[in-house]
Structure formats: structure tokens, C-alpha cells
Scaffold this active site. Structure first.
Site, short mmCIF file in Angstrom:
data_model
loop_
_atom_site.label_atom_id
_atom_site.label_comp_id
_atom_site.label_asym_id
_atom_site.label_seq_id
_atom_site.Cartn_x
_atom_site.Cartn_y
_atom_site.Cartn_z
N ARG A 46 -2.21 -23.09 14.34
CA ARG A 46 -1.95 -23.80 15.58
C ARG A 46 -3.26 -24.25 16.25
O ARG A 46 -3.38 -25.34 16.77
CB ARG A 46 -1.19 -22.87 16.53
CG ARG A 46 -0.53 -23.59 17.67
CD ARG A 46 0.03 -22.62 18.65
NE ARG A 46 1.08 -21.81 18.05
CZ ARG A 46 2.28 -21.64 18.58
NH1 ARG A 46 2.58 -22.22 19.71
NH2 ARG A 46 3.16 -20.88 18.00
N ASP A 181 6.48 -9.19 -2.81
CA ASP A 181 6.28 -7.77 -2.53
C ASP A 181 5.00 -7.43 -3.28
O ASP A 181 5.01 -7.31 -4.51
CB ASP A 181 7.45 -6.93 -3.05
CG ASP A 181 7.27 -5.47 -2.71
OD1 ASP A 181 6.12 -4.98 -2.76
OD2 ASP A 181 8.25 -4.80 -2.38
N HIS A 182 3.90 -7.30 -2.57
CA HIS A 182 2.61 -7.27 -3.29
C HIS A 182 2.48 -6.05 -4.20
O HIS A 182 1.69 -6.06 -5.14
CB HIS A 182 1.43 -7.42 -2.33
CG HIS A 182 1.04 -6.16 -1.63
ND1 HIS A 182 1.69 -5.70 -0.52
CD2 HIS A 182 0.06 -5.26 -1.88
CE1 HIS A 182 1.12 -4.58 -0.12
NE2 HIS A 182 0.13 -4.28 -0.93
N LYS A 186 0.62 -5.05 -8.50
CA LYS A 186 -0.38 -4.03 -8.85
C LYS A 186 -0.26 -3.73 -10.35
O LYS A 186 0.84 -3.56 -10.86
CB LYS A 186 -0.18 -2.76 -8.03
CG LYS A 186 -0.51 -2.94 -6.54
CD LYS A 186 -0.34 -1.64 -5.78
CE LYS A 186 -0.37 -1.86 -4.28
NZ LYS A 186 -1.69 -1.82 -3.67
N GLU A 220 -0.86 7.03 3.00
CA GLU A 220 -2.01 6.29 3.52
C GLU A 220 -2.77 7.15 4.51
O GLU A 220 -2.16 7.96 5.22
CB GLU A 220 -1.54 5.03 4.25
CG GLU A 220 -0.78 4.06 3.37
CD GLU A 220 -0.52 2.75 4.09
OE1 GLU A 220 -1.29 1.81 3.89
OE2 GLU A 220 0.43 2.69 4.88
N HIS A 244 8.41 -1.84 -0.83
CA HIS A 244 7.54 -1.29 -1.86
C HIS A 244 8.14 -0.09 -2.59
O HIS A 244 8.17 -0.04 -3.82
CB HIS A 244 6.20 -0.87 -1.26
CG HIS A 244 5.51 -1.95 -0.47
ND1 HIS A 244 5.57 -3.28 -0.82
CD2 HIS A 244 4.75 -1.91 0.66
CE1 HIS A 244 4.87 -4.00 0.04
NE2 HIS A 244 4.36 -3.19 0.95
N LYS A 344 1.75 7.13 7.33
CA LYS A 344 0.39 6.81 7.75
C LYS A 344 -0.26 8.09 8.28
O LYS A 344 0.43 9.01 8.71
CB LYS A 344 0.42 5.73 8.83
CG LYS A 344 1.04 4.42 8.30
CD LYS A 344 0.48 3.21 9.00
CE LYS A 344 1.12 1.93 8.49
NZ LYS A 344 0.52 1.40 7.26
N LYS A 349 -5.26 8.77 0.70
CA LYS A 349 -4.63 7.51 0.29
C LYS A 349 -4.28 7.68 -1.17
O LYS A 349 -5.16 7.70 -2.04
CB LYS A 349 -5.57 6.32 0.49
CG LYS A 349 -4.95 5.00 0.01
CD LYS A 349 -5.71 3.78 0.50
CE LYS A 349 -5.20 2.48 -0.12
NZ LYS A 349 -3.91 2.01 0.38
C1 BG6 Z 1 1.80 -3.49 3.56
C2 BG6 Z 1 2.21 -2.77 4.80
O1 BG6 Z 1 2.89 -4.18 3.02
O2 BG6 Z 1 1.31 -2.56 2.62
C3 BG6 Z 1 1.07 -1.94 5.36
O3 BG6 Z 1 2.66 -3.71 5.78
C4 BG6 Z 1 0.48 -1.04 4.31
O4 BG6 Z 1 1.51 -1.16 6.47
C5 BG6 Z 1 0.17 -1.84 3.05
O5 BG6 Z 1 -0.69 -0.45 4.81
C6 BG6 Z 1 -0.29 -0.95 1.90
O6 BG6 Z 1 -0.69 -1.76 0.84
P1 BG6 Z 1 -1.87 -1.32 -0.13
O7 BG6 Z 1 -1.91 -2.39 -1.17
O8 BG6 Z 1 -3.11 -1.24 0.70
O9 BG6 Z 1 -1.48 0.02 -0.68
#
Ligand code: BG6
Length: 495
Positions: A46, A181-182, A186, A220, A244, A344, A349
Site C-alpha cells: 500500500r 504449508d511451509h 522441509k 519452539e 503443520h 512456544k 527448538k
Molecule cells: C509458522 C507459525 O507457520 O511456523 C509460527 O505461524 C511458527 O508461529 C513457525 O513460529 C515455525 O516455523 P519454522 O519453520 O521456524 O519451524
């Protein structure tokens, strides 16, 4: 295969995800010679900003967030020259003209109609106006060459996810829509399917006859960071479990697909989600635990409690921890609990999946030999360690018969020299190539919302009585230990 000329348009160009993940990923793809030779990146936001300011903003992010660090100047110059910025207010009915102009300019420079990827890295409330703008502009009409990548969160409950799916499917065809969904990008998550279906060793025992239970942990150390605005509306169930952790569960539990075709794989995942036994409203307290961190110590540092974080209400009921027990009603998994937990401000981690096997049917060793008996266990290590441990019982050296545990270890870093790509590199390249296998289909997203819906409803109806209920730096609330203990199990210490 030579890739078609491609223009990647990022909505939310000025946002955090673009700077932290998307641009470093695209830059690494370029350094690895994986981007199409003709590839342009347009950031949309924006704010008004000139191209150079935008490029500098992204470049400084690269130094901070790329797996390769800042890398050398030359590759940045080449990369930077592909980037431009276009200011659009997608909520305005007049928006879109500047972007259309930019797209046409690039096409006429290149002398081709390039493929277009519209990446929506924007909050849910902006999805509709952004999609409507694309439709109005008519720039995403070629269902072979134009794609839409949709970032999470995909809705905030089943109703809003359905509405968003209906909205998008009214404008685009399903094969154009890539819901991210990232975690699915991985390496170690993708490896779950390779491990299960490329080896004949494990699949025969991958069922209720041999597996006692499964644990999936995504822990995390970070707190809410600077995302309180978002997280207060979301919570860990929506932010992590709905997507996830349920996707990891699908990969562990799915039947073998007949091929690696996108829809074959996704059909089998949907089968798992549909087979998860619905949690009855009255049973939510038995199968689901929520928690919120209080102040404490993480990795030796004193940290604030969630309610003390900036942007968080001092009375917040948002959960930062969730543990679940799920059962899958199908032939393979009947009676095998799947325990999921994420939180969290936990002590480490670490993300891993533990498959815990049953004990052998007959114990023939003298009891003195087995005083430290543990059943076999396969631990799939997702991050930060990447690999697989297979824990077996062996005879300990010595004249006495005494059994002990040992690990058969596979580590990516030891077995292979090549550095692994980041999840977003894999996923962006798949979107460029037009391969949707690792992306979520509409029904997958909706089935996943169905799994968590009863829990969301029960939690929204009754505020938690005891928040905050775990100190930062601990493994979560005691209620989660009690929940797993009721099933006769206990959480395994990751690592
Ligand atoms: C994201 C969440 O999708 O994934 C975050 O919104 C989280 O809250 C993160 O910290 C974790 O991803 P990664 O790849 O760092 O394990």
C-alpha cells in the site's frame, strides 16, 4: 527442463515474510541456477516506495535471514535488477492499473506473455480484495500459466475457510491455487514419504500390529515475538496444529499412493484427516490440553510471560501450547494413539516424530538382563537436527547377559555433502514449475479445520481457569503429562 519466463508478484511485498523468507529463497534459487532465466519479482504494497528503497530493504534482510548470508555483491546486483515495487491499495475499486502496466511492460520487454505467480502473503482480511483485484484486472486467467499462492492462515475456522475456498474457486480453477504449508517443503518432512515408501524394511511393520503409539512434537523456544496482533487472534491450535502438525500426521499415517502425482498424494492425506475420530464436545477436556507460558528462563535468559508481552492483553486467554490425543479410525491405525504437542517458550527448538513400537510378544531374557527395557523406537528428526534414529536393544559388552539401548543413526549432514534447500525454496520452485504435490488442496484444508473445530468451540465457550499454566522454559503444562499418562504413556524427551 528449461523453465518458462515467469513474473512473481508478491502481495505483502513490504511485509516480514517477504523479507525473511521469500526473497532469501528466491535469491538462493538464483544462486543455484534454478530460477527461470527470465524471472522478474514485483512487490506490491500500500505504501509508496521507489524500487531502490524496496531493493535495499530486501537486501538488508538477505544478510540477516538467508542460509547463505549476504553472499557476494555481484549475484545481488543481478538479482536486485529483477525486483521492482508497485504501490496498490487493493481495497480500492480503482486498484490494479499500475500492476497491469508493470506486467505488460515486462511482457513486451521480453517479447512473450510470461507465466504469472501471484503470491498472497497478506492477512486473511485482505485475501478477498486482492483476489477481486486480480479478477478485475484479468491478469490471472490463463489456467495453465497463471497461479495463485495463498499463505496461511487459510481462514480462522471451518466456516471462513469454506468461504475463502468458495470465493477463490469462483475466480480461479483449483489447479491454479497453491495453498502453502511451509512445513511440507522441509526436506525432513518430505523424507517421511521416502523413508516409508522407498524402503521395504519399515512399511510391513508400520501399523497397529507393531506400533504402540506415535508422538509428534514441534517445540519452539521463541515467544510471540513481534506478532502479538496476529497471535492473539490465532493461538497455537490454529497457528500450528491445524496445519503443520496435522500435515505431519498425514504423512506418517497415510496409505501408499499409487504414484507421486499431486492428487494421488493429496487424496491419501485427505483419507487420513477424514478418518480421525471426531472429538466429542464432552471429551475435549480428555483429549486436548491448552497452555500459556508464564515468565521463566529459556536457554539461560529470563523472559516475560505471554500476558506481559507487548501487544498482548494482560487477561489474554490465547493458548501458546497445545497437546492432543487423536485416534484414526481405519484398518491400519485402529487403537493407536497419535499424541501431538506444540508450544512456544519450551526449553528447546526441536521438531520430531517418534514411532514407538510394541514390546516383543514374548520376553525370553532373564529379568536381570532387561532391567532397562525400552521398546524399539524410530525418531524422525525434522529440525534442527535432520535425520532418523532407530533405537534398538543390543547386548551390552561384558560377560553378563545385559541388554541396553543403541541407536542406528542417519544424519543428512553426514550422509550428504550438498546443503539442503530451505522449505520456501522448494515450494517456490514447485509453484514456478507448476507442481502442486506439496501444496494443500481445498478439501485438505477444510478437513483439517473439521478436526480442530470441536476443540476451538469448547475452548471458546469456557475460558481457561488457570492461565498462565507453564513457566517459560518448561515442557508445558502438567495437564499435558496427565493426559498422556491416562493412555499409559509419557512424553519422550526430544533430542
Ligand atoms: C509458522 C507459525 O507457520 O511456523 C509460527 O505461524 C511458527 O508461529 C513457525 O513460529 C515455525 O516455523 P519454522 O519453520 O521456524 O519451524
Amino acid at each position: 527442463r528449461k523453465l518458462d519466463p515467469t513474473i512473481i508478484v508478491i502481495f505483502g511485498g513490504g511485509g516480514d515474510l517477504t523479507r525473511r523468507k521469500l526473497i532469501p529463497a528466491l535469491h538462493n534459487l538464483m544462486l543455484d541456477n534454478l530460477l527461470p532465466q527470465r524471472c522478474a519479482i514485483i512487490g506490491i504494497g500500500r505504501r509508496s516506495m521507489d524500487d531502490d528503497t524496496f531493493r535495499n530493504h530486501l537486501k538488508s534482510g538477505l544478510e540477516q535471514f538467508s542460509r547463505r548470508g549476504g553472499s557476494t555483491e555481484q549475484p545481488w546486483d543481478d538479482f536486485g535488477s529483477r525486483i521492482s515495487y508497485v504501490s496498490e491499495d487493493v481495497t480500492s475499486k480503482e486498484s490494479g492499473a499500475a500492476l497491469t502496466r508493470r506486467l505488460n511492460e515486462i511482457d513486451s520487454d521480453w517479447g512473450v506473455r510470461a507465466n504469472r505467480i501471484f503470491y498472497l502473503a497478506i492477512p486473511p482480511s485482505m485475501m478477498e480484495p486482492a483476489a477481486a483485484m486480480l479478477q478485475r484486472m484479468g491478469v490471472c486467467r490463463d489456467c495453465k500459466r497463471d497461479r495463485l499462492v495463498v499463505e496461511k492462515p487459510f481462514g480462522r475456522d471451518i466456516a471462513s475457510a469454506r468461504t475463502l475456498n468458495q470465493l477463490l474457486s469462483g475466480m480461479f480453477v483449483e489447479s491454479q491455487i497453491y495453498r502453502i504449508d511451509h512445513f511440507l517443503g522441509k526436506e525432513t518432512v518430505q523424507n517421511i514419504l521416502a523413508f516409508r515408501f522407498a524402503n521395504s524394511l519399515f512399511e510391513p511393520v508400520w501399523n497397529r500390529r507393531y506400533i504402540d503409539h506415535v508422538q509428534i512434537t514441534v517445540a519452539e523456544t521463541v515467544g510471540v515475538e513481534n506478532r502479538a496482533n496476529f497471535f492473539e487472534q490465532s493461538g497455537a491450535l490454529r497457528d500450528m496444529i491445524q496445519n503443520h502438525l496435522l500435515q505431519i500426521l498425514c504423512l506418517v499415517a497415510m496409505e501408499p499412493p499409487i504414484s507421486f502425482d499431486a492428487d494421488e498424494v493429496r487424496n491419501k492425506k485427505v483419507d487420513v484427516l477424514r478418518a480421525i475420530r471426531p472429538i466429542l464436545a464432552d471429551d475435549v477436556h480428555k483429549s486436548a490440553v491448552r497452555g500459556q507460558y508464564a515468565r521463566g528462563f529459556v536457554e539461560g535468559q529470563a523472559v516475560a510471560g505471554y500476558r506481559e508481552e507487548s501487544g498482548v492483553s494482560p487477561h489474554s486467554c490465547t493458548e501458546t501450547y497445545v497437546a492432543l490425543k487423536l485416534l484414526i479410525d481405519n484398518w491400519r491405525w485402529q487403537g493407536v494413539p497419535f499424541y501431538l504437542r506444540t508450544g512456544k517458550r519450551l526449553p528447546a527448538k526441536v521438531s520430531e516424530v517418534s514411532i514407538i513400537f510394541r514390546s516383543p510378544p514374548h520376553q525370553l531374557f532373564p529379568s536381570a538382563a532387561v532391567d532397562n527395557w525400552q521398546p524399539n523406537r524410530i525418531v524422525i528428526k525434522i529440525q534442527p537436527e535432520e535425520g532418523i534414529n532407530t533405537r534398538i536393544q543390543v547386548k551390552q559388552p561384558g560377560t553378563r547377559l545385559l541388554l541396553g539401548e543403541a541407536d542406528m543413526r542417519f544424519r543428512y549432514g553426514e550422509a550428504f555433502k550438498a546443503a539442503a534447500p530451505e522449505a520456501y525454496e522448494t515450494l517456490l520452485l514447485d509453484a514456478i514449475r507448476g507442481d502442486a504435490t506439496l501444496f494443500m488442496r481445498a478439501d485438505q484444508v477444510e478437513c483439517a479445520w473439521n478436526v480442530v473445530s470441536p476443540i476451538l468451540a469448547a475452548w471458546e465457550a469456557v475460558p481457561p481457569a488457570d492461565f498462565p499454566d507453564y513457566p517459560a522454559g518448561s515442557w508445558g503444562p502438567e495437564a499435558a503429562d496427565r493426559m498422556i499418562a491416562r493412555g499409559g504413556h509419557n512424553w519422550l524427551q526430544p533430542g
